[in-house]
Design a protein around this motif. Structure first.
Motif, PDB file in Angstrom:
ATOM      1  N   UNK A 126       0.853  -1.190   0.000  1.00 20.41           N
ATOM      2  CA  UNK A 126       0.000   0.000   0.000  1.00 20.41           C
ATOM      3  C   UNK A 126       0.885   1.235   0.000  1.00 20.41           C
ATOM      4  N   UNK A 127       0.599   2.187  -0.885  1.00 20.78           N
ATOM      5  CA  UNK A 127       1.340   3.439  -0.947  1.00 20.78           C
ATOM      6  C   UNK A 127       1.141   4.206   0.362  1.00 20.78           C
ATOM      7  N   UNK A 128       2.253   4.675   0.969  1.00 23.74           N
ATOM      8  CA  UNK A 128       2.192   5.532   2.148  1.00 23.74           C
ATOM      9  C   UNK A 128       2.832   6.876   1.810  1.00 23.74           C
ATOM     10  N   UNK A 149      12.325   4.611 -11.243  1.00 21.27           N
ATOM     11  CA  UNK A 149      12.189   3.541 -10.280  1.00 21.27           C
ATOM     12  C   UNK A 149      11.111   3.851  -9.262  1.00 21.27           C
ATOM     13  N   UNK A 150      10.975   2.964  -8.292  1.00 23.42           N
ATOM     14  CA  UNK A 150       9.990   3.130  -7.225  1.00 23.42           C
ATOM     15  C   UNK A 150      10.540   4.059  -6.160  1.00 23.42           C
ATOM     16  N   UNK A 151       9.771   5.072  -5.788  1.00 15.22           N
ATOM     17  CA  UNK A 151      10.198   6.041  -4.780  1.00 15.22           C
ATOM     18  C   UNK A 151      10.032   5.434  -3.389  1.00 15.22           C
ATOM     19  N   UNK A 195       5.021  10.166  -2.106  1.00 13.97           N
ATOM     20  CA  UNK A 195       4.290   8.892  -1.985  1.00 13.97           C
ATOM     21  C   UNK A 195       5.263   7.719  -2.103  1.00 13.97           C
ATOM     22  N   UNK A 196       5.391   6.957  -1.042  1.00 11.53           N
ATOM     23  CA  UNK A 196       6.293   5.803  -1.033  1.00 11.53           C
ATOM     24  C   UNK A 196       5.634   4.656  -1.788  1.00 11.53           C
TER      25      UNK A 196
END
Length: 533
Positions: free
Chosen positions: A130-132, A208-210, A314-315
């Motif tokens: 889940x994005x945090x 990439x993914x932050x 947003x992680x």
């Protein structure tokens, strides 16, 4: 890592739950805390205070179990749409074993905080996908003297309320501050200074993914089951009131664990009141010394963390880091998943209402989509869908496509090309092919689309796939694709853009669009061919 899970966006009238997972700031700074609550209400939100709000046990608000129960209560509360921390502290990592991750996975909602709350944010993402959200807390930011700084408030609305539609570049504020004023006696607004901008320490571009947060906090759960996989990530780090010696220790921890061998890019936030201890070198010098010869882009002095204003990161979403030009670009609308509403139509393309996307496919309602076909001379390009996709995983389909939400125009559809293929095009670069009816009917699934379809003459640009969306793009002969969709051939051969290897495609490998859709596409491409001669 599985498929990213996106919580619903925050809307005016929603309820925000307030947690105090570490330092008892509402007790220590009650006036500032109350200003923060009033700020949220002025922004149009309702507020629920957590059970630890007015508790104190010296350095912490309450026991470990109490603090975990406070968070879990809001995860189970259907009225609460977002959870925001009052402040950081030192001990948020204590609650990690007791968080109800399965509840968050089943019922995603926004969780935002910063500093010590890094532990909760990264753990929730690692355990649930889940994005945090790494962003402002109630006491230091929302409770600012004179009201929350306008730029910081807008950054919150841009991300949590989706007031900006991805892809978009993050704004570099004109001014910033790290001024420390006693919260108990403060009687003036902080003094700002000009922002020298975001500084490239190593030029380059990466996608990439932050993932990231407060570097000092990470030592409390680093490389545990609660720490995310950083392979290919764009890592962001920030810190506050640390010394050069402490930063050398923390950065070396990352190096020894192989982090700098895994990531594809690095973002360093402004360090609030950094203490250089009279070292004859800068923090940036130290960073390069520790990283060594690793060749990934590094952007420093970014407005994220303890200074003001601070962005909301947003992680878990895809970003592109372009340090040569000082750009951070968010690619994916994080809130598109859970409550995306589509406009629905009758069979004559007359609007009849709105409905949640998942229900649209159950009910078989007509809705609008954006399709873009890449082609060049005799070739046409098929996207191979990711194996993580819920519908038609691993099948070959339109080069780039997506739904048009109720708040989007047809021109907004061009974002699909950038999100899925990493290629930035303008709407004006596309050629209109037509609005085609596209119907796919399976058991318990009826997809009926008015597809706004466009073509693009592919010029061999480099594509960067979002691996949660796309496995590959394959070039095939148009006449052979026409034959296989019409049933005149069983197998055709194409060339992978990812590997440059030949691949075989059968009719069963294609997403099952009806023959009428394929005919419309091929006839339109033939007309475009003729007009280009």
């Amino acid at each position: 890592m599985g498929i990213i899970i996106k919580p619903p966006k925050l809307q005016v009238g929603d309820t925000i739950g307030i947690i105090t997972p570490s330092f008892p700031a509402p007790v220590q700074f009650e006036g500032r805390y109350q200003r923060g609550v009033e700020q949220l209400k002025r922004m149009g939100f309702k507020v629920k205070e957590g059970t630890c709000t007015y508790k104190t046990e010296g350095y912490r608000s309450s026991s470990i179990r109490d603090r975990a129960d406070e968070l879990n209560a809001f995860l189970h509360d259907p009225e609460v749409k977002a959870i925001i921390s009052t402040i950081g502290g030192t001990n948020s990592n204590s609650v990690l074993p007791y968080i109800d991750y399965e509840q968050l996975r089943r019922h995603p909602k926004i969780i935002m905080g910063y500093s010590d709350v890094t532990a909760i944010l990264m753990a929730c993402y690692a355990k649930t996908d889940v994005v945090t959200f790494y962003g402002p807390a109630i006491v230091p930011s929302f409770g600012e003297y004179g009201g929350m700084f306008e730029t910081g408030e807008q950054y919150v609305k841009d991300i949590l309320c989706l007031e900006r539609t991805a892809p978009f570049q993050l704004h570099i504020p004109d001014e910033w501050t790290e001024e420390m004023l006693d919260w108990s006696t403060q009687q003036r607004i902080k003094t700002f200074q000009p922002n020298e901008g975001w500084i490239s320490l190593k030029d380059g571009k990466a996608k990439g993914t932050l993932i990231g947060g407060n570097l000092n906090t990470m030592s409390g759960f680093f490389k545990s089951d609660y720490y995310p996989d950083l392979k290919g990530a764009i890592l962001f780090l920030e810190d506050s009131f640390k010394t050069m010696a402490e930063e050398e220790r923390s950065l070396s921890m990352l190096k020894l664990a192989g982090v700098f061998d895994e990531i594809s890019g690095l973002i360093i936030g402004k360090h609030e009141h950094f203490q250089d201890q009279s070292a004859p070198f800068s923090f940036n010098d130290l960073l390069l010394e520790i990283i060594g010869e690793k060749d990934f882009p590094i952007l420093t002095n970014v407005d994220i963390g303890h200074t003001f204003p601070s962005h909301v990161f947003p992680i878990g979403i895809q970003v592109e880091l372009d340090t040569t030009n000082g750009i951070i670009q968010l690619f994916r609308r994080w809130g598109i998943g859970m409550k995306e509403h589509l406009t629905i139509f009758d069979e004559n393309h007359r609007k009849i209402g709105e409905k949640e996307r998942n229900q649209v496919h159950v009910d078989g309602d007509w809705h609008e989509t954006f399709h873009c076909w890449f082609w060049k001379e005799d070739l046409i390009y098929l996207q191979r869908r990711s194996m993580d996709k819920q519908d038609f995983p691993g099948k070959y389909d339109i080069t780039a496509a997506g739904h048009l939400a109720t708040d989007e125009t047809i021109a907004n559809g061009v974002r699909e090309i950038e999100e899925e293929l990493g290629l930035s095009l303008t709407f004006e670069q596309l050629t209109f092919m037509g609005i085609f009816e596209d119907v796919i009917e399976l058991d318990e699934f009826l997809d009926r689309e008015f597809a706004h379809t466009y073509g693009y003459v592919y010029q061999d640009e480099t594509l960067r796939f979002d691996d949660q969306e796309v496995m590959d793009v394959v070039a095939v002969q148009r006449n052979e694709l026409m034959s296989i969709t019409a049933g005149r051939m069983c197998t055709i051969e194409g060339r992978s853009l990812m590997t440059n290897h030949l691949v075989q495609v059968t009719q069963a490998d294609l997403v099952p669009h009806r023959q009428t859709y394929w005919q419309n596409v091929f006839e339109s491409l033939t007309r475009m061919d003729a007009s280009n001669r």
